[in-house]
Design a protein around this motif. Structure first.
Motif, PDB file in Angstrom:
ATOM      1  N   LEU A  91       0.811  -1.225   0.000  1.00  0.00           N
ATOM      2  CA  LEU A  91       0.000   0.000   0.000  1.00  0.00           C
ATOM      3  C   LEU A  91       0.840   1.269   0.000  1.00  0.00           C
ATOM      4  N   ILE A  92       2.009   1.218   0.618  1.00  0.00           N
ATOM      5  CA  ILE A  92       2.757   2.462   0.803  1.00  0.00           C
ATOM      6  C   ILE A  92       4.034   2.498  -0.050  1.00  0.00           C
ATOM      7  N   ILE A  93       4.860   1.489   0.105  1.00  0.00           N
ATOM      8  CA  ILE A  93       6.217   1.593  -0.432  1.00  0.00           C
ATOM      9  C   ILE A  93       6.259   1.307  -1.941  1.00  0.00           C
ATOM     10  N   LEU A  94       5.746   0.124  -2.328  1.00  0.00           N
ATOM     11  CA  LEU A  94       5.890  -0.267  -3.732  1.00  0.00           C
ATOM     12  C   LEU A  94       5.232   0.699  -4.716  1.00  0.00           C
ATOM     13  N   PRO A  95       4.014   1.197  -4.420  1.00  0.00           N
ATOM     14  CA  PRO A  95       3.435   2.132  -5.388  1.00  0.00           C
ATOM     15  C   PRO A  95       4.355   3.312  -5.682  1.00  0.00           C
ATOM     16  N   GLN A  96       5.017   3.807  -4.639  1.00  0.00           N
ATOM     17  CA  GLN A  96       5.923   4.942  -4.869  1.00  0.00           C
ATOM     18  C   GLN A  96       7.200   4.491  -5.562  1.00  0.00           C
ATOM     19  N   ALA A  97       7.729   3.348  -5.095  1.00  0.00           N
ATOM     20  CA  ALA A  97       9.005   2.881  -5.654  1.00  0.00           C
ATOM     21  C   ALA A  97       8.840   2.531  -7.139  1.00  0.00           C
ATOM     22  N   LEU A  98       7.731   1.850  -7.454  1.00  0.00           N
ATOM     23  CA  LEU A  98       7.531   1.446  -8.849  1.00  0.00           C
ATOM     24  C   LEU A  98       7.375   2.658  -9.745  1.00  0.00           C
ATOM     25  N   LYS A  99       6.678   3.690  -9.196  1.00  0.00           N
ATOM     26  CA  LYS A  99       6.477   4.896 -10.003  1.00  0.00           C
ATOM     27  C   LYS A  99       7.817   5.509 -10.359  1.00  0.00           C
ATOM     28  N   ILE A 100       8.708   5.570  -9.376  1.00  0.00           N
ATOM     29  CA  ILE A 100      10.025   6.147  -9.655  1.00  0.00           C
ATOM     30  C   ILE A 100      10.780   5.294 -10.671  1.00  0.00           C
ATOM     31  N   SER A 101      10.529   3.980 -10.609  1.00  0.00           N
ATOM     32  CA  SER A 101      11.339   3.071 -11.430  1.00  0.00           C
ATOM     33  C   SER A 101      10.840   2.925 -12.864  1.00  0.00           C
ATOM     34  N   ILE A 102       9.695   3.536 -13.199  1.00  0.00           N
ATOM     35  CA  ILE A 102       9.103   3.267 -14.518  1.00  0.00           C
ATOM     36  C   ILE A 102      10.098   3.405 -15.668  1.00  0.00           C
ATOM     37  N   PRO A 103      10.854   4.497 -15.756  1.00  0.00           N
ATOM     38  CA  PRO A 103      11.753   4.593 -16.920  1.00  0.00           C
ATOM     39  C   PRO A 103      12.737   3.431 -16.983  1.00  0.00           C
ATOM     40  N   GLY A 104      13.273   3.056 -15.829  1.00  0.00           N
ATOM     41  CA  GLY A 104      14.225   1.962 -15.813  1.00  0.00           C
ATOM     42  C   GLY A 104      13.587   0.633 -16.184  1.00  0.00           C
TER      43      GLY A 104
END
Lengths: 371, 341
Positions: free
Chosen positions: A283-296
């Motif tokens: 609910l908290i960590i992955l949604p943010q982390a994945l968003k940052i990682s999209i380009p990669g």
């Protein structure tokens, strides 16, 4: 004496005048961007010269001087332009490989069904998305059934797969499977449980430390010598497994980068709210982390998709394999070296460029930075 | 102590596993049970393995697979073609992924003896040659001192070339190139003076040049490349079937048995060897573990050796190869099948 006397009285604003002609429109854009300084003018002229000397000959070669009709290389010999005469007879093989002609509708259907499945997953406001996502979840099963056969459909062995369809199948399977594996590996690498951490780190470092082509050779050549005689793992399955493992190691590192960018306060806040590990992550960590990682992530996917051309080393004929096959065909030898590669690159460009555009759209949609 | 015990057990298990590999008998039964012949072929070589417009494999090497499938299974279409690269062809045969390798493989001592394969004969006698520009003013490969030579890397071609120039005491500058078509393109772009590969490929290559008359194939053939099908060592019955299917195609040419007349000649003729081959006399088929009509079917699949050669490699094709060494011994070549007796 009021101070108004010192002011010129003006009841209304002056009408705004258009900007000087030299600063607006096409002329203004050109002055600002192309001719703003002597150096810029020089660069512009050089670029124009390069374009002028590349584009018209390229078009001449590809279209105006090209040969579009014919049955063998004899129809193309001596022409100044490209030889496209083979497309008519060979395009089916470039797209479907050796897939039996009477069953090709199954490939078409699988691709057609892929479009709504993708739309329901990727587009947030697609109508009927609630049920559509269930359809998308079962799409891999449906597609496998269609492509390989079963339930009354005639079986087609995977060595018949070929052409661009093979690239799509291997690439999509790799993309779909490597993301969840990559997420788990990334979490595993940051886990406090030593066994999980060591296993994840070992896996990631070993897989990343070895070239993909070596992994493929291991899967194809060496694995055979260890498996019992009567156990044979499908060649294509081996390739897909290796490509997936390879991509997931990279995805794991990309996502780990995203995880590290999340401030510790987010973890602490989640824990303060009483969330357990998985809920906190989900609910908290992955949604943010994945968003940052999209380009990669998308970068890795595009690389993975192009890596599917390596199936040539195990004797499967993807679109590049078909290109090479035609280049060595006595009917066409020597005339289609460039043309076949051009066709293959067009296919790849369409898919990879679409992925790239979608990821840009996704980044914009998820952008919460308030810019 | 425990570790040593574990290691020795593992070593034993490994030995057993590897020892178990080559000694699989009865490939014939496996092929019959599977209902298809798994035939290893090239990933694309003009005339030997290529695809037609509808995606079917065809060619000289493919024709042999079809003949063998017809002999064993009764249907030339019951072949599963496995395309193999130069690198994975041997492991594929070793591991049983293919039943036979018909992939222009040169018969050499170490492949036959050390790698544990059985070459069942020679289907095509090839050799390495050179093509060069006439403008060089050289008419023999021995005059190529200091020439730059385009060559495909990682092949026996590379080694043969080094041997040839060392023996003749002349120097050369190799231009290593990955694939055959790139080597051809490099030669045409004048990155090298001479291009070397198997002679079967040179004539075809020459026809693809813009002006074929500007180029010549040098007379020297600098290596022996006897190409033929091979099977795993240890299954003599299967090797016999493969060997005599190839011999049947060669002897069919000698005896004048063709795709068209095989069936009618099988009814019986005045020549006892024809009768033995085609099953109207004797029990040759049964000795192989096949039925009496095996050779008829093999010949009917793609014709006899001459028919196959002419269809895929001969002078009427784009490759335009002359029979040369591959003519029957009666016609000045060295094709010589042992008698069917």
């Amino acid at each position: 004496m009021s101070d108004t006397a010192f002011h010129r009285r003006q009841a209304e604003m002056l009408p705004s005048r258009p900007a000087p002609a030299g600063q607006t429109g096409a002329v203004g854009w050109m002055r600002a961007n192309l001719f703003s300084s002597p150096f810029n003018i020089l660069l512009t002229l050089i670029s124009l010269f390069l374009l002028w000397s590349i584009i018209p000959p390229a078009f001449d070669w590809a279209f105006f001087d090209a040969e579009f009709v014919g049955t063998s290389r004899d129809d193309c010999v001596g022409g100044a332009g490209a030889c496209w005469a083979w497309i008519d007879q060979r395009i089916d093989q470039f797209v479907y490989g050796f897939y039996p002609a009477e069953s090709r509708w199954r490939v078409n259907l699988a691709v057609l069904l892929l479009i709504p499945a993708l739309a329901w997953v990727l587009i947030e406001k697609a109508p009927g998305a609630r049920y559509g996502r269930w359809f998308a979840l079962f799409y891999p099963v449906i597609a496998t059934l269609l492509l390989v056969g079963g339930l009354g459909l005639e079986e087609v062995t995977t060595d018949k797969f070929g052409g661009f369809m093979l690239n799509l199948v291997a690439g999509l399977a790799g993309i779909v499977l490597s993301l969840p594996i990559g997420i788990l590996l990334a979490l595993g690498r940051r886990s406090k449980l030593p066994v999980v951490r060591v296993v994840s780190v070992t896996f990631i470092e070993v897989i990343r430390g070895v070239p993909l082509i070596t992994l493929l050779f291991v899967a194809i050549v060496i694995l055979n010598l260890f498996l019992p005689q009567n156990v044979s793992l499908d060649q294509l399955a081996r390739v897909m497994i290796m490509v997936t493992l390879f991509a997931s190691a990279y995805i794991a590192e990309v996502i780990r980068g995203g995880l590290q960018a999340i401030p510790a306060g987010q973890y602490e806040a989640a824990q303060a709210m009483g969330l357990g590990y998985w809920k906190m992550m989900r609910l908290i960590i992955l949604p943010q982390a994945l968003k940052i990682s999209i380009p990669g992530i998308v970068n890795t996917f595009i690389g993975l998709f192009k890596d599917t051309t390596l199936v040539i080393i195990i004797g499967l004929f993807d679109i590049l394999g078909q290109a090479r096959l035609l280049q060595t065909n006595p009917e066409w030898i020597g005339e289609v070296d460039h043309e076949t590669y051009v066709l293959a690159s067009v296919f790849f460009f369409v898919i990879c460029f679409s992925m790239s555009r979608y990821s840009i759209g996704l980044e914009k949609r998820l952008d919460t930075s308030g810019r | 102590m425990a570790i040593r015990k574990f290691l020795s057990t593992a070593a034993l298990a490994g030995t057993v596993a590897f020892a178990g590999l080559p000694a699989q008998a009865a490939t014939l039964d496996d092929v019959k049970a599977a209902g298809e012949l798994k035939c290893g072929i090239n990933t694309g070589l003009p005339g030997f393995a290529e695809t037609d417009d509808s995606g079917n494999w065809r060619g000289f090497d493919v024709a042999y697979c079809r003949a063998l499938a017809a002999a064993v299974l009764g249907d030339p279409d019951k072949v599963k073609y496995v395309s193999l690269t130069g690198k994975n062809r041997f492991p594929a045969l070793q591991s049983g992924e293919v039943d036979i390798l018909s992939r222009n493989t040169t018969w050499t001592f170490s492949r036959d003896v050390d790698l544990g394969f059985t070459f069942i004969g020679v289907s095509y006698y090839d050799g390495q040659g050179f093509i060069g520009r006439k403008a060089l003013g050289v008419d023999s490969a021995t005059g190529l001192d200091g020439a730059s030579i385009c060559i495909q890397t990682g092949t026996t071609t590379e080694l043969n070339l080094a041997d040839f120039f060392r023996v003749n005491g002349i120097s050369y500058e190799p231009v290593p190139i990955e694939t055959n078509s790139e080597a051809r393109a490099a030669y045409e772009a004048e990155r090298c003076d001479v291009y070397t590969t198997d002679a079967s490929g040179l004539a075809a290559t020459r026809t693809t040049f813009d002006d074929p008359d500007m180029h010549m194939v040098f007379p020297e053939i600098i290596s022996k490349e006897p190409l033929g099908p091979l099977v795993r060592q240890g299954d003599d019955q299967w090797a016999d079937i493969a060997r005599w299917t190839l011999n049947a195609l060669i002897i069919a040419e000698e005896l004048g048995i063709t795709k068209m007349n095989a069936k009618s000649m099988a009814g019986g003729s005045d020549n006892p060897e024809v009768n033995r081959l085609l099953g109207s006399e004797g029990e040759l088929g049964a000795m192989l573990g096949l039925d009496g009509m095996w050779a008829v079917r093999a010949i009917e699949a793609e014709g006899n050796y001459a028919e196959i050669f002419d269809r895929y490699l001969g002078t009427s094709t784009k490759l335009g190869l002359a029979r040369g060494l591959n003519a029957l011994y009666k016609d000045g070549g060295i094709l010589y099948a042992p008698p069917f007796r």
